[in-house]
Each structure stands twice: as structure tokens, then as C-alpha cells.
Design an enzyme around this catalytic site. Structure first.
Site, mmCIF file in Angstrom:
data_model
loop_
_atom_site.group_PDB
_atom_site.id
_atom_site.type_symbol
_atom_site.label_atom_id
_atom_site.label_comp_id
_atom_site.label_asym_id
_atom_site.label_seq_id
_atom_site.Cartn_x
_atom_site.Cartn_y
_atom_site.Cartn_z
ATOM 1 N N THR A 56 6.124 44.493 -59.807
ATOM 2 C CA THR A 56 6.491 44.418 -61.222
ATOM 3 C C THR A 56 6.320 45.772 -61.925
ATOM 4 O OG1 THR A 56 5.740 42.158 -61.186
ATOM 5 C CG2 THR A 56 6.002 43.148 -63.354
ATOM 6 N N GLY A 66 -2.263 43.127 -59.458
ATOM 7 C CA GLY A 66 -3.702 42.876 -59.395
ATOM 8 C C GLY A 66 -4.334 43.749 -58.317
ATOM 9 N N GLU A 111 3.998 35.346 -59.885
ATOM 10 C CA GLU A 111 4.736 34.864 -58.708
ATOM 11 C C GLU A 111 6.054 34.208 -59.133
ATOM 12 O OE1 GLU A 111 2.799 36.212 -56.096
ATOM 13 O OE2 GLU A 111 4.890 36.050 -55.581
HETATM 14 C C1 LIG Z 1 -8.292 29.624 -55.992
HETATM 15 C C2 LIG Z 1 -7.488 30.572 -55.269
HETATM 16 C C3 LIG Z 1 -6.314 31.037 -56.195
HETATM 17 C C4 LIG Z 1 -5.380 31.950 -55.462
HETATM 18 C C5 LIG Z 1 -4.005 31.851 -56.051
HETATM 19 C C6 LIG Z 1 -3.042 32.715 -55.370
HETATM 20 C C7 LIG Z 1 -3.438 34.168 -55.397
HETATM 21 C C8 LIG Z 1 -2.305 35.052 -55.654
HETATM 22 C C9 LIG Z 1 -2.315 35.571 -57.045
HETATM 23 C C10 LIG Z 1 -0.900 35.907 -57.370
HETATM 24 C C11 LIG Z 1 -0.800 37.133 -58.185
HETATM 25 C C12 LIG Z 1 0.587 37.310 -58.682
HETATM 26 C C13 LIG Z 1 1.409 38.250 -57.818
HETATM 27 C C14 LIG Z 1 2.798 38.466 -58.395
HETATM 28 O O1 LIG Z 1 3.148 38.032 -59.440
HETATM 29 S S1 LIG Z 1 3.847 39.400 -57.413
HETATM 30 C C15 LIG Z 1 5.359 39.529 -58.302
HETATM 31 C C16 LIG Z 1 6.120 38.250 -58.325
HETATM 32 N N1 LIG Z 1 7.418 38.465 -58.838
HETATM 33 C C17 LIG Z 1 8.334 37.561 -58.858
HETATM 34 O O2 LIG Z 1 8.111 36.412 -58.450
HETATM 35 C C18 LIG Z 1 9.696 37.977 -59.311
HETATM 36 C C19 LIG Z 1 10.632 36.819 -59.476
HETATM 37 N N2 LIG Z 1 11.981 37.238 -59.185
HETATM 38 C C20 LIG Z 1 12.589 37.014 -57.989
HETATM 39 O O3 LIG Z 1 12.006 36.471 -57.080
HETATM 40 C C21 LIG Z 1 14.039 37.474 -57.853
HETATM 41 O O4 LIG Z 1 14.319 38.546 -58.649
HETATM 42 C C22 LIG Z 1 15.007 36.326 -58.149
HETATM 43 C C23 LIG Z 1 14.824 35.277 -57.047
HETATM 44 C C24 LIG Z 1 14.767 35.721 -59.509
HETATM 45 C C25 LIG Z 1 16.447 36.821 -58.162
HETATM 46 O O5 LIG Z 1 16.785 37.411 -56.941
HETATM 47 P P1 LIG Z 1 18.040 38.396 -56.814
HETATM 48 O O6 LIG Z 1 18.013 39.368 -57.886
HETATM 49 O O7 LIG Z 1 18.079 38.911 -55.432
HETATM 50 O O8 LIG Z 1 19.320 37.554 -57.152
HETATM 51 P P2 LIG Z 1 19.943 36.176 -56.740
HETATM 52 O O9 LIG Z 1 19.390 35.133 -57.659
HETATM 53 O O10 LIG Z 1 21.407 36.376 -56.777
HETATM 54 O O11 LIG Z 1 19.530 35.891 -55.253
HETATM 55 C C26 LIG Z 1 20.282 36.353 -54.175
HETATM 56 C C27 LIG Z 1 20.071 35.464 -52.993
HETATM 57 O O12 LIG Z 1 18.703 35.551 -52.582
HETATM 58 C C28 LIG Z 1 18.148 34.257 -52.476
HETATM 59 N N3 LIG Z 1 16.721 34.386 -52.711
HETATM 60 C C29 LIG Z 1 16.114 34.808 -53.839
HETATM 61 N N4 LIG Z 1 14.795 34.819 -53.657
HETATM 62 C C30 LIG Z 1 14.561 34.416 -52.388
HETATM 63 C C31 LIG Z 1 13.402 34.230 -51.627
HETATM 64 N N5 LIG Z 1 12.178 34.436 -52.144
HETATM 65 N N6 LIG Z 1 13.532 33.808 -50.369
HETATM 66 C C32 LIG Z 1 14.734 33.558 -49.846
HETATM 67 N N7 LIG Z 1 15.876 33.717 -50.516
HETATM 68 C C33 LIG Z 1 15.793 34.144 -51.778
HETATM 69 C C34 LIG Z 1 18.892 33.463 -53.509
HETATM 70 O O13 LIG Z 1 18.795 32.089 -53.248
HETATM 71 C C35 LIG Z 1 20.295 33.988 -53.330
HETATM 72 O O14 LIG Z 1 20.812 33.379 -52.176
HETATM 73 P P3 LIG Z 1 22.375 33.094 -52.069
HETATM 74 O O15 LIG Z 1 22.692 32.108 -53.172
HETATM 75 O O16 LIG Z 1 23.073 34.377 -52.256
HETATM 76 O O17 LIG Z 1 22.557 32.484 -50.717
HETATM 77 C C1 LIG Z 2 -2.082 37.441 -64.291
HETATM 78 C C2 LIG Z 2 -0.878 38.110 -63.696
HETATM 79 C C3 LIG Z 2 -0.976 38.694 -62.444
HETATM 80 C C4 LIG Z 2 0.122 39.375 -61.895
HETATM 81 N N1 LIG Z 2 -0.006 40.001 -60.685
HETATM 82 C C5 LIG Z 2 1.025 40.712 -60.188
HETATM 83 C C6 LIG Z 2 0.897 41.419 -58.953
HETATM 84 O O1 LIG Z 2 -0.142 41.394 -58.294
HETATM 85 N N2 LIG Z 2 1.949 42.151 -58.512
HETATM 86 C C7 LIG Z 2 3.121 42.217 -59.202
HETATM 87 O O2 LIG Z 2 4.017 42.913 -58.742
HETATM 88 N N3 LIG Z 2 3.282 41.532 -60.353
HETATM 89 C C8 LIG Z 2 2.270 40.792 -60.869
HETATM 90 N N4 LIG Z 2 2.423 40.098 -62.055
HETATM 91 C C9 LIG Z 2 3.692 40.166 -62.760
HETATM 92 C C10 LIG Z 2 4.458 38.854 -62.696
HETATM 93 O O3 LIG Z 2 4.931 38.592 -61.423
HETATM 94 C C11 LIG Z 2 5.600 38.895 -63.715
HETATM 95 O O4 LIG Z 2 5.029 38.986 -64.998
HETATM 96 C C12 LIG Z 2 6.468 37.668 -63.576
HETATM 97 O O5 LIG Z 2 7.250 37.755 -62.413
HETATM 98 C C13 LIG Z 2 7.367 37.448 -64.818
HETATM 99 O O6 LIG Z 2 8.156 38.538 -65.045
HETATM 100 P P1 LIG Z 2 8.271 39.252 -66.481
HETATM 101 O O7 LIG Z 2 6.907 39.577 -66.919
HETATM 102 O O8 LIG Z 2 9.249 40.332 -66.312
HETATM 103 O O9 LIG Z 2 8.829 38.138 -67.445
HETATM 104 P P2 LIG Z 2 10.224 38.161 -68.173
HETATM 105 O O10 LIG Z 2 11.300 38.005 -67.150
HETATM 106 O O11 LIG Z 2 10.330 39.326 -69.073
HETATM 107 O O12 LIG Z 2 10.118 36.821 -68.999
HETATM 108 C C14 LIG Z 2 10.153 36.746 -70.428
HETATM 109 C C15 LIG Z 2 10.949 35.493 -70.825
HETATM 110 O O13 LIG Z 2 12.313 35.656 -70.457
HETATM 111 C C16 LIG Z 2 12.784 34.519 -69.756
HETATM 112 N N5 LIG Z 2 13.797 34.944 -68.782
HETATM 113 C C17 LIG Z 2 13.780 36.060 -68.004
HETATM 114 N N6 LIG Z 2 14.860 36.101 -67.212
HETATM 115 C C18 LIG Z 2 15.590 35.017 -67.497
HETATM 116 C C19 LIG Z 2 16.822 34.492 -67.003
HETATM 117 N N7 LIG Z 2 17.522 35.101 -66.030
HETATM 118 N N8 LIG Z 2 17.276 33.339 -67.501
HETATM 119 C C20 LIG Z 2 16.582 32.681 -68.451
HETATM 120 N N9 LIG Z 2 15.399 33.120 -68.956
HETATM 121 C C21 LIG Z 2 14.911 34.269 -68.485
HETATM 122 C C22 LIG Z 2 11.537 33.939 -69.094
HETATM 123 O O14 LIG Z 2 11.703 32.539 -68.848
HETATM 124 C C23 LIG Z 2 10.470 34.216 -70.142
HETATM 125 O O15 LIG Z 2 10.471 33.163 -71.064
HETATM 126 C C24 LIG Z 2 1.342 39.413 -62.607
HETATM 127 C C25 LIG Z 2 1.441 38.789 -63.863
HETATM 128 C C26 LIG Z 2 0.350 38.147 -64.404
HETATM 129 C C27 LIG Z 2 0.473 37.500 -65.752
#
Ligand SMILES: CCCCCCCCCCCCCC(=O)SCCNC(=O)CCNC(=O)[C@H](O)C(C)(C)COP(=O)(O)OP(=O)(O)OC[C@H]1O[C@@H](n2cnc3c(N)ncnc32)[C@H](O)[C@@H]1OP(=O)(O)O
Ligand SMILES: Cc1cc2nc3c(=O)[nH]c(=O)nc-3n(C[C@H](O)[C@H](O)[C@H](O)COP(=O)(O)OP(=O)(O)OC[C@H]3O[C@@H](n4cnc5c(N)ncnc54)[C@H](O)[C@@H]3O)c2cc1C
Length: 609
Positions: free
Chosen positions: A83, A122, A369
Site C-alpha cells: 500500500t 505493519g 487485506e
Molecule cells: C489473532 C491473530 C490475528 C492475525 C490476523 C492476520 C494478520 C495479518 C494482518 C494483516 C495486515 C494487513 C496487510 C495488508 O493489508 S496487505 C495489503 C492488502 N491490500 C489489498 O488487499 C488490496 C486490495 N486490492 C486488490 O486485491 C486488487 O487490486 C483488486 C483485486 C481489487 C483488483 O485487481 P486488479 O487491479 O488486478 O484488477 P481486476 O479486478 O481486473 O482483476 C484482474 C483479474 O485478477 C483476478 N484476481 C484479483 N485478485 C486476485 C487474487 N487475489 N487471486 C486470484 N485472482 C485474483 C480477478 O478475479 C480478475 O480475474 P479475471 O476476471 O480477469 O479472470
Molecule cells: C491496520 C492496518 C494495517 C495495514 N497493514 C498493511 C500492510 O501490512 N501492508 C500493506 O501493504 N498495507 C497495509 N494496510 C493497508 C490496507 O491494505 C489498505 O488500507 C486497504 O487495502 C484499503 O485500501 P485504501 O486505504 O486505499 O482504501 P480506499 O480504496 O481509498 O477506500 C476508501 C473508500 O473508497 C471505496 N472504494 C475504493 N475503490 C472502490 C471501487 N473500485 N468501487 C467502489 N468503492 C471503492 C472503499 O469502499 C472505501 O469506502 C493496512 C491498513 C490498516 C488499516
């Protein structure tokens, strides 16, 4: 604790946990449990759940051999830096560049704008020595999109940032303690060089000559680490929901209000149907999320094995399920924790109820996530694709198999005649299937009215999210039913779980009645039979409610709640906690002489005049 004390104490706990893991020694699963009981977000989460898996999933064999032994022994500490300040959800929109320089055989990492600063990872701010960095790969002036790189951030001798790197903590987050134990960080690169072999090259390579060579595996594998963590977040939702529900259920059995007859004792608040109607569906959700979490773990293991054998067929389904269920369960759990606070009345607002801290530490799960709305839109895309392929000869499989029965599900009428029919698994399932399919098909029909599909998708976003949620709820209900059909040990346990399963399903019908009625999945008479059955299930669960939360086996220490104590001895302990407050150290507070006394005296003077 101050932020600095909290951070340092979390370092101490993390290092102690790591020591125990090695000394005992603990298996991988046991280590995760130990992390769970440490009960504070810290750098270990990112190191083990994201940094190491990213290398495993995206590194070549050589890279794994080089980096994993170091990471596994924690000789390097890593985080997951994707991010940026300007982009989180839109991963393709990241701005950090990694430009290949053929002269030096290196990548030059650079943050060209303020918005390209890494922001949020993080463990980045103060702890990590290394990171997996996501940056746009540029070779010979051509942008190949976002790729992962292993980057050393800090000097291994004195922990200072390497030249060309600016790094720090992003500041205080929501709540007092909560997620503030974690050093979420920022990072900027100023033309910082890394060797070519630190690009994670399983998915694509850059040769010595600077040629970009994509491999034949899908580029989405770059997102694999997120799929893995989303899967674990679903099981964690159950743990957090169970914790809140345990506190609210025990306290609801202790707390009495109204209903005293002739000076007798008052009614336990858990006996009010309104309390049951708010609490028991959450109790049922805690169990439901646990079972769907177990199933998701199986699905994830299965897809991982397939990927290793270069079978990518189930990847879209694994992505849709992990994204959708992560979104649905974390939203429900955040709302559920807050509802549990309200179920505990005024005392729920006290820090010592354990609920404010639980809420503050849990609620970012709706955002990290993957933002929960953005993730449901991924499910919606998957559903629209599946609907568009109906009739093409390709039978939908896995969690969309029910769409293969579209002809029947689009026309069928629910055969529920009496309240008890709502305990029939086939009838309940068909109701959820009909609703989910009809919502998806309605979206698809509306989409087809637009000439431009992307424009149509944007216009219908809200409906699409609702269709995705309906599909996810169907998955959870169906996995609960599957669980009941399997072997369940313990006398009477199956009956209790059955009650909870139908409470879970019927409360969803009640909550989303508009969907069920507008899709003609049920009639209003059937809806009222569902409510009738729901009330009857509440009556059956009531005598076992406390036992059902005791079954989570949480210690008082872990719950950290005066209201959720196992012995129910709430009131004396509330006093004890109150007396521990530093404000009660002195009878007359600090500030009396400065502010209160002069104020009172001034009033006394004017009164005398
Ligand atoms: C108690 C213990 C607690 C512990 C808790 C846990 C600890 C951890 C703490 C956590 C700390 C927090 C750590 C953090 O926060 S780490 C940062 C986390 N960040 C995110 O999650 C970012 C979210 N955004 C995305 O994942 C992508 O940008 C999305 C998916 C929104 C768009 O994507 P893109 O821009 O590429 O465009 P597209 O929508 O045309 O997609 C294109 C194609 O790709 C396919 N596709 C997309 N994604 C996936 C996928 N994943 N696997 C397989 N395929 C996938 C999709 O179906 C499509 O397929 P098709 O239709 O063309 O066939
Ligand atoms: C506690 C915490 C820990 C984190 N740890 C990590 C880490 O370890 N590593 C890391 O890389 N990142 C980390 N992140 C970042 C986190 O993954 C992002 O904040 C998260 O993926 C959301 O993205 P954003 O902040 O850009 O939200 P934004 O996308 O800016 O969201 C803002 C608003 O816009 C809306 N929105 C955005 N896009 C669309 C769309 N296409 N259509 C409709 N609505 C939309 C959302 O629903 C939301 O309401 C962490 C965040 C937090 C809060």
C-alpha cells in the site's frame, strides 16, 4: 502504557513467544495459536503471514533457498509493503518504480511522488530489516506493471535506514492501545539500488540483458499472499466474535432489570426476547464462521496443492471465496462486537468490559487485506462471469454449482407450509440459493442493458455488492448444514448446533427480508413462519446459552473482561477495577487547587454579595 511503552512491550512479548516456539518446540499450527494468545498486533504477524509466504509463493527455488532460511530463523525480519499513500485498493495504480539498469545489473527503486510513499505496512515503521516491496517494473523505458522485490531496509549492525531510504511510523491509530502496538510505517526511496536477483522471479523474469520474460503462470499469483491471509482472517473472525459473545452472554445472564414481583428478584436480561434476538444470532455466527473457516482452510490447501502442480483452474473460485468471506465475516464481526457492547448496557462502555479494546483492535479488519466493499465487487465480477457462461455448456462448479440448476431455481416456489419446515435443510438451502441466484441474474440482466459493460458495472455497484453478499451468506449457511451432516461427537451437541444453524439462517432471512420477498424466494406468510420458528429456537437455546459460550474455552485472563467473568462475580470486580484507576489514587484530584477551588470560591463570593 504510552505508545512507546506499548510498542516496546509488544517487542518483548513477540521475542518471548519466538523463544518459546523454539524451546518447546511448537509446530506451525501451535505457533499460530501462541501468536493468537499473545493477543496484540505486532511485527510477527507480517513477518510470518505475509513476508515469508510472499517469498514462498513468488520466489524462484534459488531465491527461496537464499531467503527462507534467514527468515525462518528470524535472522532477518520482513514486512509486506504494498500500500502507498495514494493507492491501497487499486494495486495496479501503485507508483513506486523499479527501473532496471543494465549497466550495473541492478534495479533502481524510486518514489517519484509523495503519493508513491509506502504507507501502512505493519512492522515497517520501526522493526523490519527487510520488506517485500511492490513496485512498477520498468525495463528499457517500458512499464510492465506491479511486481514484487525483496529489499533490505536497515543496516544489520545498528538498524539505521540504508542510504536512499526514508522510513518511520505513520502515527497513532484508532483507540488507545489496540493496533497501536504495531509500527505501521511509511517509506520513500531515493534512487535506491538492489541487485537484479532480488526481484521475485517465479512469475516473470528480467534477464541480465534487461529482457522481460513473463512466465506462463497467471499474473494473479502475485496476489497469492493476500489470498492466504484473507483465508486466516475468516477463522479469526470467529475467534473475535466468540470472544465478544462470550462476554455479552455471561453478563446478560448476570444482569437483572425490571420484572420484580412482590419484592422478588428481577428478570435476567437474557430472558428478554429482544436481548435474545440481538445476541443469539451473534452466538450462531461465531459457530458459523468457525465452520466456514475450517472449510475455507481446506479449499485454500487444495488450491495451493493444485497450483504447485500447475493446475490453475480453481484459482478464481479460491479468490472469490476468500475475498467474499473475508469481507462478510469481518463486517459482521465488527458490527457484532459493537452490538455486544450495547447488549451490556452502560457497563459495556467501560474499558474493563473488554469490548472497547476488542472493537478498536478488530475493526481495521474491514479495511486491511482489502476494503470490504472492494472485495465484494471481486465476488460480483466472478458471479457475473459465471452467470454469463450459463448455457454455454460449461457447468458451474464448487460454490457456484447451484447456478447450474438455474432453470429450476429461477422458477421454484418455496414449499414451506408450517414453521417447522424451516428446520428442513433442503428447504432452507433452496431458499438461499433462489435468492442468491435471482439477485445475481437480475444484476446480469440490468448489466446487459448497458452498451458499455464497465459503465454498467459502475452504475450497478450497490446492487452487485448485495448480490455478492447473498452468495457469501449462502456459502456460510451451506457449510454449516454440511457440518451438521458429518460426524459430531458429544451427546446432544448436534441438537445444539442444529438450533444455532437455523438461528443463523433464519435471522439472515429476517434481516434481509427485502431481498427474499422482492426476489419471490419466499412469501410474506413464509417470512412470518420463519420468525415464529426463530422465536422458538431462541427459547431452546436459552437454557444452554452460557454453556455454548463456555465451550469456547476462553480463560478469564484471555477475555480480559470484568463483565464476562466465568464466575459471574461482576459487581465487586467492577468496584475493584474502578479503584485501580489512577484518578482514584488521591481523594482530591490534581487540578482542584488550580481550577475547581477558585471557581467555587468565586461563586461563594458572588453569592455573599
Ligand atoms: C489473532 C491473530 C490475528 C492475525 C490476523 C492476520 C494478520 C495479518 C494482518 C494483516 C495486515 C494487513 C496487510 C495488508 O493489508 S496487505 C495489503 C492488502 N491490500 C489489498 O488487499 C488490496 C486490495 N486490492 C486488490 O486485491 C486488487 O487490486 C483488486 C483485486 C481489487 C483488483 O485487481 P486488479 O487491479 O488486478 O484488477 P481486476 O479486478 O481486473 O482483476 C484482474 C483479474 O485478477 C483476478 N484476481 C484479483 N485478485 C486476485 C487474487 N487475489 N487471486 C486470484 N485472482 C485474483 C480477478 O478475479 C480478475 O480475474 P479475471 O476476471 O480477469 O479472470
Ligand atoms: C491496520 C492496518 C494495517 C495495514 N497493514 C498493511 C500492510 O501490512 N501492508 C500493506 O501493504 N498495507 C497495509 N494496510 C493497508 C490496507 O491494505 C489498505 O488500507 C486497504 O487495502 C484499503 O485500501 P485504501 O486505504 O486505499 O482504501 P480506499 O480504496 O481509498 O477506500 C476508501 C473508500 O473508497 C471505496 N472504494 C475504493 N475503490 C472502490 C471501487 N473500485 N468501487 C467502489 N468503492 C471503492 C472503499 O469502499 C472505501 O469506502 C493496512 C491498513 C490498516 C488499516
Amino acid at each position: 502504557m504510552t505508545r512507546k511503552e506499548l510498542f516496546k512491550n509488544t517487542l518483548r512479548k513477540s521475542v518471548h513467544a519466538w523463544k518459546l516456539i523454539n524451546e518447546l518446540p511448537l509446530s506451525d499450527d501451535e505457533s499460530l495459536m501462541l501468536r493468537h494468545f499473545m493477543d496484540q498486533p505486532g511485527f510477527l504477524d507480517l513477518h510470518w503471514r505475509m513476508f515469508v509466504p510472499a517469498i514462498k509463493g513468488q520466489g524462484t527455488e534459488e531465491q527461496k533457498q537464499k531467503w527462507l532460511p534467514l527468515a525462518n530463523k528470524m535472522q532477518i525480519i520482513g514486512c509486506y509493503a504494498q500500500t502507498e499513500l495514494g493507492h491501497g485498493s487499486n494495486v495496479q495504480g501503485l507508483e513506486t518504480t523499479a527501473t532496471f539498469d543494465p549497466q550495473t545489473d541492478q534495479f533502481i527503486l524510486h518514489s517519484p511522488t509523495q503519493t508513491s510513499s509506502k504507507w501502512w505496512p505493519g512492522g515497517l515503521g520501526k522493526v523490519s530489516t527487510h520488506a517485500v516491496i511492490y513496485a512498477r517494473l520498468i525495463t528499457d523505458g517500458k512499464d510492465h506493471g506491479v511486481h514484487g522485490f525483496i529489499v533490505q531496509l536497515r543496516n544489520m549492525d545498528d538498524h539505521s535506514p540504508l542510504p536512499g531510504i526514508t522510513i518511520g511510523d505513520i502515527g497513532v491509530k484508532f483507540g488507545n492501545g489496540a493496533y497501536n502496538s504495531m509500527d505501521n510505517g511509511f517509506l520513500m526511496f531515493d534512487k535506491f539500488c538492489i541487485p537484479r536477483d532480488q526481484m521475485l522471479m517465479r512469475l516473470s523474469k528480467v534477464t541480465r540483458e534487461g529482457k522481460y520474460v513473463p512466465s506462463d503462470v497467471p499474473r494473479q499469483l502475485m496476489y497469492g499472499t493476500m489470498v492466504s491471509v484473507r483465508q486466516t482472517i475468516v477463522s479469526n473472525a470467529s475467534i473475535a466474535m466468540a470472544r465478544a459473545v462470550c462476554i455479552a452472554t455471561r453478563y446478560s445472564a448476570v444482569r437483572r432489570q425490571f420484572g420484580s414481583q412482590n419484592g422478588g428478584i428481577e428478570t435476567q436480561v437474557i430472558d428478554y426476547k429482544t436481548q435474545q434476538n440481538r445476541l443469539f444470532p451473534l452466538l450462531a455466527s461465531a459457530y458459523a464462521f468457525r465452520f466456514v473457516g475450517e472449510w475455507l482452510k481446506w479449499l485454500y490447501t487444495d488450491v495451493t496443492q493444485r497450483l504447485e502442480a500447475s493446475d490453475f483452474a480453481t484459482l478464481p473460485e479460491a479468490h472469490a471465496c476468500t475475498a467474499g468471506l473475508k469481507s462478510m465475516t469481518t463486517s459482521a464481526t465488527s458490527d457484532g462486537i459493537e452490538e455486544c457492547r450495547k447488549l451490556c448496557g452502560g457497563h459495556g462502555y467501560l474499558w474493563c468490559s473488554g469490548l472497547p479494546e476488542l472493537f478498536a483492535v478488530y475493526v481495521p479488519a474491514c479495511t486491511y487485506e482489502g476494503d470490504n466493499v472492494v472485495l465484494q465487487l471481486q465476488v460480483a465480477r466472478f458471479l457475473m462471469k459465471t452467470v454469463s457462461q450459463l448455457g454455454s455448456g460449461k457447468a458451474p462448479a464448487g460454490t457456484t454449482a447451484y447456478m447450474g440448476r438455474a432453470k429450476h431455481l429461477l422458477q421454484c416456489r418455496s414449499s414451506i407450509r408450517k414453521a417447522e419446515d424451516w428446520l428442513n435443510p433442503a428447504m432452507v438451502l433452496e431458499t438461499f440459493e433462489a435468492r442468491a441466484l435471482r439477485m445475481a441474474v437480475s444484476c446480469a440482466n440490468n448489466l446487459s442493458k448497458f452498451e458499455n459493460q464497465e459503465q454498467g458495472f459502475s452504475e450497478l455497484l450497490a446492487d452487485l455488492v448485495e448480490a455478492a453478499i447473498a452468495h457469501c451468506q449462502l456459502i456460510v449457511v451451506s457449510k454449516f448444514i454440511v457440518k451438521l451432516e458429518g460426524e459430531i461427537k458429544g451427546k446432544g451437541v448436534k441438537n445444539q448446533l442444529k438450533n444455532l444453524c437455523y438461528i443463523y439462517a433464519l435471522h439472515l432471512i429476517h434481516k434481509h427480508l427485502g431481498d427474499f420477498l422482492s426476489t419471490n424466494s419466499i412469501t410474506s406468510e413464509q417470512a412470518s413462519l420463519a420468525n415464529h420458528q426463530l422465536r422458538s429456537l431462541y427459547t431452546q437455546v436459552r437454557p444452554n446459552a452460557v454453556a455454548l459460550v463456555d465451550a469456547f474455552d476462553y480463560t478469564d485472563h484471555y477475555l480480559g473482561s470484568v463483565l464476562g467473568r466465568y464466575d459471574g462475580n461482576v459487581y465487586p470486580k467492577l468496584f475493584e477495577e474502578a479503584l485501580k484507576d489512577p484518578l482514584n489514587d488521591t481523594v482530591v484530584p490534581d487540578g482542584y487547587h488550580e481550577y475547581i477551588r477558585p471557581l467555587i470560591k468565586q461563586h461563594l463570593r458572588s453569592a455573599r454579595l
